[in-house]
Scaffold this motif. Structure first.
Motif, PDB file in Angstrom:
ATOM      1  N   ALA A  44     -11.834 -36.120 -31.320  1.00 33.58           N
ATOM      2  CA  ALA A  44     -10.844 -35.155 -30.930  1.00 33.58           C
ATOM      3  C   ALA A  44      -9.548 -35.171 -31.413  1.00 33.58           C
ATOM      4  CB  ALA A  44     -10.796 -35.307 -29.597  1.00 33.58           C
ATOM      5  N   TYR A  45      -8.922 -36.500 -31.613  1.00 33.88           N
ATOM      6  CA  TYR A  45      -7.444 -36.487 -32.309  1.00 33.88           C
ATOM      7  C   TYR A  45      -7.459 -37.095 -33.667  1.00 33.88           C
ATOM      8  CZ  TYR A  45      -7.036 -36.099 -27.285  1.00 33.88           C
ATOM      9  OH  TYR A  45      -7.146 -35.560 -25.957  1.00 33.88           O
ATOM     10  N   GLN A  46      -8.344 -36.710 -34.408  1.00 34.37           N
ATOM     11  CA  GLN A  46      -8.423 -37.265 -35.591  1.00 34.37           C
ATOM     12  C   GLN A  46      -7.278 -36.203 -36.511  1.00 34.37           C
ATOM     13  OE1 GLN A  46     -12.339 -37.084 -37.450  1.00 34.37           O
ATOM     14  NE2 GLN A  46     -12.530 -39.188 -36.896  1.00 34.37           N
ATOM     15  N   HIS A  47      -7.327 -34.859 -36.253  1.00 39.22           N
ATOM     16  CA  HIS A  47      -6.483 -33.810 -37.008  1.00 39.22           C
ATOM     17  C   HIS A  47      -5.340 -33.040 -36.007  1.00 39.22           C
ATOM     18  CE1 HIS A  47      -8.994 -34.413 -40.344  1.00 39.22           C
ATOM     19  NE2 HIS A  47      -9.910 -34.315 -39.560  1.00 39.22           N
ATOM     20  N   LYS A  48      -5.595 -33.648 -34.800  1.00 35.19           N
ATOM     21  CA  LYS A  48      -4.384 -33.163 -33.699  1.00 35.19           C
ATOM     22  C   LYS A  48      -4.092 -34.391 -32.657  1.00 35.19           C
ATOM     23  CE  LYS A  48      -7.577 -31.357 -30.275  1.00 35.19           C
ATOM     24  NZ  LYS A  48      -7.778 -30.287 -29.183  1.00 35.19           N
ATOM     25  N   HIS A  49      -2.943 -33.697 -32.164  1.00 31.65           N
ATOM     26  CA  HIS A  49      -2.375 -34.783 -31.263  1.00 31.65           C
ATOM     27  C   HIS A  49      -2.916 -34.567 -29.810  1.00 31.65           C
ATOM     28  CE1 HIS A  49       0.533 -36.546 -33.907  1.00 31.65           C
ATOM     29  NE2 HIS A  49       1.193 -35.322 -34.014  1.00 31.65           N
ATOM     30  N   PRO A  50      -3.010 -35.409 -28.985  1.00 35.62           N
ATOM     31  CA  PRO A  50      -3.282 -34.869 -27.721  1.00 35.62           C
ATOM     32  C   PRO A  50      -2.305 -33.997 -26.846  1.00 35.62           C
ATOM     33  CG  PRO A  50      -2.772 -37.366 -27.605  1.00 35.62           C
ATOM     34  CD  PRO A  50      -2.836 -36.757 -29.087  1.00 35.62           C
ATOM     35  N   GLN A  51      -2.937 -33.326 -25.896  1.00 37.09           N
ATOM     36  CA  GLN A  51      -1.838 -32.607 -25.118  1.00 37.09           C
ATOM     37  C   GLN A  51      -1.888 -33.239 -23.873  1.00 37.09           C
ATOM     38  OE1 GLN A  51      -0.386 -29.846 -26.456  1.00 37.09           O
ATOM     39  NE2 GLN A  51      -1.223 -30.731 -28.483  1.00 37.09           N
TER      40      GLN A  51
END
Length: 87
Positions: free
Chosen positions: A17-24
């Protein structure tokens, strides 16, 4: 507030889930404890800094060990996002 997970419940996570984006903020995540490498944490993201590090807190703050005791968690410690839980 009561803990989100109860004994015997299982969770399904997305480890990518967080390989290409930051958590929200609001995401429920799995993270490696930054001070105890053999311990995994299930916590809620409260804040995300520009460098991707997260401030995480448990849903039962009075009983939770979280960023209030060890600070922001670097992205390298994130293990995935909780996508479902099962009784």
């Amino acid at each position: 507030m009561l803990p989100l997970l109860k004994p015997g419940e299982e969770i399904l996570i997305n480890p990518k889930a967080y390989q290409h984006k930051h958590p929200q903020p609001g995401d429920l995540i799995i993270a490696q404890h930054p001070l105890q490498s053999n311990l995994r944490l299930v916590k809620r993201v409260i804040e995300v800094l520009a460098d991707g590090s997260c401030f995480i807190i448990g849903d039962n703050p009075s009983e939770s060990t979280d960023s209030r005791s060890f600070g922001h968690v670097s992205p390298q410690y994130l293990r995935g996002q909780v996508v479902s839980r099962f009784p």
